[in-house]
Each structure stands twice: as structure tokens, then as C-alpha cells.
Scaffold this motif. Sequence first.
Motif, PDB file in Angstrom:
ATOM      1  N   ARG A  32     -28.594  14.111 -41.905  1.00 53.92           N
ATOM      2  CA  ARG A  32     -28.268  12.509 -41.737  1.00 53.92           C
ATOM      3  C   ARG A  32     -29.755  11.871 -41.803  1.00 53.92           C
ATOM      4  N   HIS A  33     -29.998  10.867 -42.399  1.00 54.32           N
ATOM      5  CA  HIS A  33     -31.086  10.043 -42.626  1.00 54.32           C
ATOM      6  C   HIS A  33     -30.708   8.539 -42.235  1.00 54.32           C
ATOM      7  N   THR A  34     -31.696   7.826 -41.648  1.00 58.17           N
ATOM      8  CA  THR A  34     -31.578   6.303 -41.694  1.00 58.17           C
ATOM      9  C   THR A  34     -31.684   5.801 -42.871  1.00 58.17           C
ATOM     10  N   ASP A  35     -31.056   4.814 -43.241  1.00 54.50           N
ATOM     11  CA  ASP A  35     -30.937   4.211 -44.426  1.00 54.50           C
ATOM     12  C   ASP A  35     -30.982   2.662 -44.481  1.00 54.50           C
ATOM     13  N   HIS A  94     -22.579   8.148 -47.065  1.00 53.50           N
ATOM     14  CA  HIS A  94     -22.810   7.530 -45.792  1.00 53.50           C
ATOM     15  C   HIS A  94     -21.873   8.046 -44.926  1.00 53.50           C
ATOM     16  N   VAL A 117     -26.332   5.307 -42.051  1.00 51.20           N
ATOM     17  CA  VAL A 117     -26.651   6.655 -41.965  1.00 51.20           C
ATOM     18  C   VAL A 117     -26.268   7.408 -43.344  1.00 51.20           C
ATOM     19  N   SER A 137     -28.579  -1.451 -41.950  1.00 47.88           N
ATOM     20  CA  SER A 137     -28.899  -0.079 -41.368  1.00 47.88           C
ATOM     21  C   SER A 137     -27.832   0.861 -41.392  1.00 47.88           C
TER      22      SER A 137
END
Length: 131
Positions: free
Chosen positions: A81-84, A105, A92, A90
Amino acid sequence: MTDNIMNDEQWREKLSPEQFNICRHKATEAPFTGKYTDCKKDGIYHCVCCGNPLFDSETKYNSGSGWPSFWDVISDDSVARHTDFSHGMSRVEITCKACDAHLGHVFEDGPPPTGLRYCINSAALDLKERS
């Protein structure tokens, strides 16, 4: 599994243009166009790039979003998981933990028991049906 130390040229040889743009360059397929959006076949969905198992069809549901949706991953070790912050919001992002392919996502508006909606591009998936 594919070694994730491949360059763009090698990925282009392995993947279709759509798969390459989505998985390697974080594009998104148009809603309601993916081959797995309405798929009800029983099996395991794998990463199209490396074959890593990602989702079980038993967790797939119709979210109405236009993309295949799942309420859980096959294993906590299958995705990262990465913040996008792209597109002025915003979210994930979900990537394959084995090869870093962009999958889609995850949102917190899914059904029980997890309350999660993994919204995934069909082009990032390869369904292996159970016999």
C-alpha cells in the motif's frame, strides 16, 4: 515468477500495451471495460506481470464502480500500500508486493467483514480458474 528487475523494454515485450501502461506506468483502464469487471468464475486472480496470487474470487463482489472489486487480499504479503496524491486527491494505491506492478486502489467503503473495496484494473490481473 518474473524477476522484477526488468527494464521498460523487457516489460513491453512481456505485456500488452494496455497492461504495460497500467502496471508499469500507473494508468487506469476505463470503467466497465475490463474483462474481469463482471466475471463470476471461480479461481485465484494473479498479477499479470509476475504471477503473484493476489485475490480469491470468493472475495469479489459487484461494487458498481466499473472495476473488479474485492473485499480482501489473498494474503497480507501479496500487495503493498502506498499513499497516492495524484489527480488532486489522497488515495491508497495498491501494488504487487513481488514486482511493484500498479494494480489499483483500496477504499474504506466496502462490504463486511473488512469494510474495504480493492478497486483493481482487469488488465493487471490474470484469473487462474479452479478445476
